[in-house]
Design a protein around this motif. Structure first.
Motif, mmCIF file in Angstrom:
data_model
loop_
_atom_site.group_PDB
_atom_site.id
_atom_site.type_symbol
_atom_site.label_atom_id
_atom_site.label_comp_id
_atom_site.label_asym_id
_atom_site.label_seq_id
_atom_site.Cartn_x
_atom_site.Cartn_y
_atom_site.Cartn_z
ATOM 1 N N TYR A 76 0.853 -1.189 0.000
ATOM 2 C CA TYR A 76 0.000 0.000 0.000
ATOM 3 C C TYR A 76 0.887 1.236 0.000
ATOM 4 O O TYR A 76 2.095 1.135 0.241
ATOM 5 C CB TYR A 76 -0.984 -0.016 1.182
ATOM 6 C CG TYR A 76 -0.395 -0.229 2.567
ATOM 7 C CD1 TYR A 76 0.223 0.829 3.255
ATOM 8 C CD2 TYR A 76 -0.491 -1.460 3.201
ATOM 9 C CE1 TYR A 76 0.737 0.650 4.537
ATOM 10 C CE2 TYR A 76 0.038 -1.645 4.485
ATOM 11 C CZ TYR A 76 0.645 -0.590 5.149
ATOM 12 O OH TYR A 76 1.148 -0.776 6.414
ATOM 13 N N ARG A 85 -11.149 9.344 8.982
ATOM 14 C CA ARG A 85 -11.893 8.116 8.739
ATOM 15 C C ARG A 85 -11.749 7.116 9.884
ATOM 16 O O ARG A 85 -10.698 7.058 10.522
ATOM 17 C CB ARG A 85 -11.395 7.459 7.449
ATOM 18 C CG ARG A 85 -12.470 6.530 6.875
ATOM 19 C CD ARG A 85 -11.892 5.620 5.839
ATOM 20 N NE ARG A 85 -11.983 6.141 4.492
ATOM 21 C CZ ARG A 85 -11.749 5.354 3.426
ATOM 22 N NH1 ARG A 85 -11.440 4.087 3.570
ATOM 23 N NH2 ARG A 85 -11.823 5.858 2.220
ATOM 24 N N GLU A 135 -12.284 3.002 10.689
ATOM 25 C CA GLU A 135 -12.500 1.695 10.072
ATOM 26 C C GLU A 135 -12.302 0.594 11.101
ATOM 27 O O GLU A 135 -11.529 0.740 12.030
ATOM 28 C CB GLU A 135 -11.495 1.470 8.923
ATOM 29 C CG GLU A 135 -11.692 2.384 7.728
ATOM 30 C CD GLU A 135 -12.806 1.954 6.800
ATOM 31 O OE1 GLU A 135 -13.418 0.883 7.032
ATOM 32 O OE2 GLU A 135 -13.075 2.699 5.828
ATOM 33 N N GLU A 150 -6.516 -2.409 1.714
ATOM 34 C CA GLU A 150 -7.531 -1.709 0.926
ATOM 35 C C GLU A 150 -7.933 -0.390 1.572
ATOM 36 O O GLU A 150 -8.073 0.631 0.905
ATOM 37 C CB GLU A 150 -8.771 -2.607 0.761
ATOM 38 C CG GLU A 150 -8.529 -3.759 -0.191
ATOM 39 C CD GLU A 150 -9.531 -4.905 -0.012
ATOM 40 O OE1 GLU A 150 -9.369 -5.924 -0.689
ATOM 41 O OE2 GLU A 150 -10.464 -4.771 0.829
ATOM 42 N N VAL A 151 -8.092 -0.438 2.898
ATOM 43 C CA VAL A 151 -8.488 0.773 3.617
ATOM 44 C C VAL A 151 -7.434 1.867 3.434
ATOM 45 O O VAL A 151 -7.744 2.998 3.068
ATOM 46 C CB VAL A 151 -8.689 0.463 5.124
ATOM 47 C CG1 VAL A 151 -8.682 1.743 5.944
ATOM 48 C CG2 VAL A 151 -9.977 -0.308 5.340
ATOM 49 N N THR A 163 -5.107 2.130 1.173
ATOM 50 C CA THR A 163 -4.983 2.552 -0.221
ATOM 51 C C THR A 163 -6.111 3.510 -0.592
ATOM 52 O O THR A 163 -5.885 4.577 -1.159
ATOM 53 C CB THR A 163 -4.996 1.327 -1.150
ATOM 54 O OG1 THR A 163 -4.032 0.393 -0.676
ATOM 55 C CG2 THR A 163 -4.664 1.716 -2.575
ATOM 56 N N SER A 164 -7.320 3.151 -0.236
ATOM 57 C CA SER A 164 -8.441 3.987 -0.659
ATOM 58 C C SER A 164 -8.440 5.304 0.103
ATOM 59 O O SER A 164 -8.729 6.357 -0.446
ATOM 60 C CB SER A 164 -9.772 3.247 -0.493
ATOM 61 O OG SER A 164 -10.214 3.327 0.834
ATOM 62 N N PHE A 165 -8.056 5.247 1.387
ATOM 63 C CA PHE A 165 -8.032 6.493 2.160
ATOM 64 C C PHE A 165 -6.942 7.424 1.632
ATOM 65 O O PHE A 165 -7.148 8.626 1.498
ATOM 66 C CB PHE A 165 -7.833 6.192 3.652
ATOM 67 C CG PHE A 165 -7.944 7.402 4.536
ATOM 68 C CD1 PHE A 165 -9.077 8.218 4.491
ATOM 69 C CD2 PHE A 165 -6.930 7.738 5.418
ATOM 70 C CE1 PHE A 165 -9.187 9.340 5.308
ATOM 71 C CE2 PHE A 165 -7.031 8.859 6.238
ATOM 72 C CZ PHE A 165 -8.156 9.659 6.188
ATOM 73 N N THR A 166 -5.792 6.854 1.297
ATOM 74 C CA THR A 166 -4.710 7.685 0.752
ATOM 75 C C THR A 166 -5.168 8.356 -0.541
ATOM 76 O O THR A 166 -4.953 9.555 -0.762
ATOM 77 C CB THR A 166 -3.449 6.829 0.495
ATOM 78 O OG1 THR A 166 -3.169 6.074 1.658
ATOM 79 C CG2 THR A 166 -2.261 7.687 0.158
ATOM 80 N N GLU A 167 -5.834 7.561 -1.379
ATOM 81 C CA GLU A 167 -6.338 8.108 -2.642
ATOM 82 C C GLU A 167 -7.315 9.240 -2.383
ATOM 83 O O GLU A 167 -7.288 10.288 -3.015
ATOM 84 C CB GLU A 167 -7.018 7.003 -3.467
ATOM 85 C CG GLU A 167 -6.043 6.151 -4.251
ATOM 86 C CD GLU A 167 -4.915 6.985 -4.852
ATOM 87 O OE1 GLU A 167 -5.228 7.951 -5.589
ATOM 88 O OE2 GLU A 167 -3.736 6.697 -4.565
ATOM 89 N N GLN A 168 -8.212 8.994 -1.421
ATOM 90 C CA GLN A 168 -9.232 9.972 -1.100
ATOM 91 C C GLN A 168 -8.597 11.287 -0.645
ATOM 92 O O GLN A 168 -8.959 12.365 -1.130
ATOM 93 C CB GLN A 168 -10.107 9.386 0.010
ATOM 94 C CG GLN A 168 -11.239 10.277 0.464
ATOM 95 C CD GLN A 168 -12.088 9.532 1.495
ATOM 96 O OE1 GLN A 168 -12.224 8.309 1.444
ATOM 97 N NE2 GLN A 168 -12.651 10.260 2.431
ATOM 98 N N ARG A 180 -6.939 13.134 -3.422
ATOM 99 C CA ARG A 180 -7.914 13.831 -4.249
ATOM 100 C C ARG A 180 -8.340 15.148 -3.622
ATOM 101 O O ARG A 180 -8.487 16.159 -4.288
ATOM 102 C CB ARG A 180 -9.145 12.948 -4.488
ATOM 103 C CG ARG A 180 -9.163 12.279 -5.858
ATOM 104 C CD ARG A 180 -10.543 11.746 -6.202
ATOM 105 N NE ARG A 180 -11.178 11.036 -5.101
ATOM 106 C CZ ARG A 180 -10.988 9.746 -4.828
ATOM 107 N NH1 ARG A 180 -10.204 9.039 -5.578
ATOM 108 N NH2 ARG A 180 -11.599 9.186 -3.811
#
Ligand code: FAD
Ligand code: FES
Lengths: 661, 151
Positions: B32, B104, B106, B118-119, B121-126, B129
């Motif tokens: 990640y 966030r 989780e 996954e958490v 990765t998606s949080f970093t992406e978020q 953004r």
């Protein structure tokens, strides 16, 4: 500061030299070295030497997860004369090199920050002192399958008292349902029954069948457990197990033990060799109970019969209608969980009839049929018409290795018991032809591969590699449609009997139990061991151990080994006179405390009471032997008067701040 | 060409489930983004809103809190307390001018290395953004790896 290469595990990704250089520049750091393996003897030795030589008063080890080696390094610094809590670990392996193998630059930068974070924390570490408290040398074993039996016997034989809590009316678990055992084909009952009897007659063992764990309080060495003894309506102290009642009881229902293939009475023992050999009354099917329920409901109409035949016939007057569930509160120093498994419910497989075809049965049902004390007296008969089947199809991996059904894992024993069944069927009736649909044959184990070969070569079982796509009834036969993927052709078999090798899944209620014990379970609900390789029968909760299939699918030899392993752990624990408690407990700053007692309200362990000061003020007071160090109080305290040792507010804030230094 | 914005994320993980879940991600050699810095706490219930506020004050681009699944807390109910605190704290971030999405919560169990990956990765992406933080008054550090080392 000691930076570990962990061979190439860390050094292969993180640039150790840069981490060392950066660490050297951190203000509090006076000494930095790097080691190939810090946890090794020379590695630990270099820590001890450096502490002496450089007069270090705190140590950071940048290596693997603290969950791995925190204890190791605490011991090492203590040996060098430091307080063992003057140590922090920067997790640059699990949280860094291993997850960022593709970003060496990022991983190195991150390692440096993790090191800085640990330095920030260690600088604020205080000397903590573990306390010693006594322990109750008495063990609780939950589950009376072969795992629990083995664990309990070994603990008892090492000189300690054991209480076994089994939910069913008998001990024995699934092994009692199995007929013969692979790969030696010795009879399961013949090797299990003596152990069951030994357990029940052992002077240091208390057997509580038909009982369940309700709540668990306390901690390692000092658990307090509430156990519900379910009402049996039979006084086991006076009952002699003569059998008159269950022979004469007129109410018949399907037997769970025989998996619905046979019948039992409302007052029953699950099977003839049950231990204890004394009956219980099933409240749901007993006629008198129905009568009582009916009269109590005040409903109109014809009353069910009063029955009470067992009561009239019992020579010892042991039927006790007044008997109620009883709660026992017991103290234990250690707990072994051995709750085993149940088999996958194949109604999820619509293509195999979802349980609608009587002649599609499970492997465990076949075991019951083959058993001489089973519902068919040891004869394999089709449930539909009682005929002896000649063509039998086995389907492997039903509810195993099937992600679509939410079961990705292999149940491990099915390949073996299928081979066993194929052999046994042929021995029962030489005219039987078995077909086995398999995906892969997993026969790892002593004598296992040879056993499967024997099923094929000596007993003529035909193995077809491929999945069965559909089973349906056609007249008296079952049409099995499958594929032989090795020759790439569809196969169609007219079978008399289909046996589904339904997979293994954890027992019902295991999640509730795990939560009561504060132990973890995985997504398949199997219980999680403290370390999958090095601590296979321990849990993250000290004093709670595991054994058997509740951890994951396995056969009897492995299960027994784990039972003994868990017992050895318990015995080692009980060989101590004291246990050392974790000093990371809450502490109250009396100058700041206002006595609002919010902390006492949030504490899950009732560890916070009050104390009256000389000036009459009532302030919070932590009972350290009850405190488990969760820190809920510290987070709740408005005045920051209560804090958690080892994870103080100051430390955590400093860790955050360090990331921007 | 603008370099892609690399957010800095602080993760508070409870020792028994989520920290172990993060360990599991490592042991299973998952991967990640490197943006997260993990701080170990005994229980998610140990997390004082102050720690979160401090992280944002220092300039964190995101804060992740992870604890045991409801019902699974090692201390029985710590995560319930945390959940309540989280619910109160999150809307409050708006007042501070911090996008709620930067914060966030989780649940990650000890065996959920994949989920942790996954958490994160998606949080970093978020957070990536959403973009860099606007200064709060507190020190907003534009740290690059090089600067970190220079310290
Ligand atoms: C069809 C089939 C055939 C098999 N054949 C073989 C074979 O030939 N050879 C071989 O080596 N292995 C065989 N096995 C595997 C074998 O059955 C298991 O390895 C063994 O039974 C595991 O023992 P255990 O004690 O872990 O679990 P179990 O036997 O399941 O025992 C667990 C016990 O705990 C009790 N329990 C559960 N939950 C609770 C609770 N909350 N409170 C109190 N008590 C509880 C249960 O009632 C049960 O008595 C076979 C398995 C199947 C399904
Ligand atoms: S220990 Fe994980 S949330 Fe409490």
């Amino acid at each position: 500061m000691f930076v570990c290469h962990c061979g190439t595990n860390i050094a292969g990704v993180v640039d150790i030299a840069r981490v060392v250089e950066a660490a050297k520049r951190m203000p509090q750091v006076v000494y930095v070295s790097d080691n190939k393996y810090t946890c090794s003897d020379p590695g630990q030795g270099s820590i001890k030497n450096a502490i002496g030589e450089h007069k270090l008063d705190r140590v950071v080890v940048s290596a693997c997860s603290p969950r791995m080696h925190e204890k190791t390094f605490r011991k090492a610094v203590a040996q060098a004369g430091l307080n063992p809590y003057m140590l922090e670990i920067a997790n640059i392996r699990e949280h860094d090199s291993w997850v960022h193998a593709f970003d060496k630059e990022g991983a190195t930068a991150k390692a440096i920050e993790l090191v800085r974070l640990a330095v920030a924390k260690v600088s604020r570490d205080a000397q903590l002192h573990a306390r010693q408290i006594g322990l109750t040398k008495r063990a609780l074993v939950i589950g009376g399958g072969i795992a629990g039996i083995q664990a309990a016997l070994d603990i008892a034989n090492s000189g300690h008292e054991v209480v076994v809590v089994e939910r069913e009316a008998t001990i024995g678990g699934r092994m009692a349902q199995v007929d013969k055992t692979f790969p030696t084909l010795d009879c399961s009952a013949c090797i299990l029954s003596p152990k069951m009897v030994e357990l029940s007659s052992h002077p240091r063992v208390t057997l509580l069948t038909y009982a369940e764990v309700v709540s668990v309080k306390g901690f390692l060495g000092n658990f307090e457990v509430e156990i519900r003894q379910k009402a049996r309506k039979v006084d086991h102290a006076s009952c002699t197990g003569c059998g008159t009642c269950w022979q004469k009881c007129p109410e018949k229902v399907k037997s769970d033990f025989d998996l619905g293939l046979g019948e039992r009475t409302a007052i029953y023992i699950p099977f003839p060799q049950a231990v204890p050999p004394k009956p219980v009354i099933d409240l749901e099917s007993c006629r008198y109970m129905k009568y009582l329920a009916f009269t109590a409901s005040g409903a109109e109409g014809k009353k069910p019969p009063q029955c009470r035949i067992c009561e009239k016939l019992c020579p010892t007057g042991s039927i006790d209608w007044e008997q109620k569930d009883k709660i026992l509160t017991e103290k234990f120093g250690a707990i072994v969980v051995a709750t085993g498994f149940k088999t996958f419910d194949h109604s999820a497989y619509g293509e195999y009839g979802a349980g609608a075809y009587p002649d599609v049965i499970t492997g465990l049902q076949l075991e019951r049929m083959m058993s001489a004390s089973g519902p068919t007296g040891g004869e394999v008969r089709r449930p539909s018409d009682g005929a002896h089947p000649k063509t039998v199809v086995f389907v492997s991996c039903v509810g195993s290795r099937d992600e679509a059904k939410g079961r990705a894992y292999c149940s491990k024993v099915c390949c073996m018991y299928i081979a066993k069944h194929a052999i046994m069927l042929k021995e029962h009736d030489p005219e039987v032809q078995s077909f086995v649909f398999y995906i892969d044959i997993r026969a790892g184990g002593k004598g296992y591969e040879e056993f499967v070969r024997r099923a094929q070569e000596e007993y003529g079982a035909i193995y077809l590699r491929g999945r069965v796509s559909k089973i349906y009834q056609e007249g008296r036969k079952l049409k099995v449609l499958g594929e032989d993927s090795l020759i790439g052709r569809p196969v169609e078999i007219d079978a008399d009997l289909v046996v589904l090798a339904t997979g293994i899944e954890p027992s019902t209620g295991v999640v509730d139990l795990a939560q009561r014990l504060s132990i973890s379970y995985d997504t398949d609900r199997f219980l999680v061991e403290a370390h999958p390789k090095l601590r296979p029968v321990e849990t993250q909760t000290d004093g709670v151990f595991l054994a058997g299939v509740c951890i994951g699918p396995k056969d009897i030899p492995e299960t027994v080994a784990q039972g003994s392993a868990a017992a050895a752990k318990v015995a080692a624990l009980f060989s101590q006179e004291y246990i050392t408690t974790d000093p990371m407990t809450a502490t109250v700053d009396l100058m700041k405390c206002t006595g609002c007692m919010l902390c006492a309200q949030v504490c899950p362990f009732k560890a916070i009471g009050s104390q009256t000061m000389r000036d009459g003020k009532v302030l919070a007071n932590v009972n350290e032997s009850l405190c488990k160090g969760c820190g809920l109080c510290a987070a709740a305290c408005r005045g920051k008067a209560i804090d958690l040792r080892g994870f103080t507010n100051q430390q955590l804030l400093a860790e955050v701040t360090s990331l921007w230094q | 060409m603008a370099v892609e914005f690399e957010p800095k994320i602080v993760g508070f993980l409870c020792n028994w489930c989520s920290y172990a879940g993060a360990d599991m991600a490592g042991t299973s050699r998952m991967s990640y983004p490197t943006n997260i810095r993990i701080i170990r706490v005994p229980c998610s219930g140990r997390i004082d809103p102050l720690f979160v506020a401090k992280a944002f004050q220092m300039g964190a681009d995101g804060v992740l809190i992870a604890g045991c699944h409801p019902g699974d807390c090692h201390y029985a109910e710590g995560n319930y307390h945390l959940r309540r605190r989280f619910a109160l704290l999150r809307p409050f971030l708006d007042y501070l001018g911090i996008d709620k999405e930067r914060f966030r919560l989780e649940w990650v169990s000890a065996s959920e290395g994949k989920r942790f990956t996954e958490v994160v990765t998606s949080f970093t992406e978020q957070v990536r953004r959403i973009g860099p933080r606007v200064a709060l008054g507190g020190p907003r550090a534009e740290t690059s790896p090089a600067e970190v080392e220079a310290h």
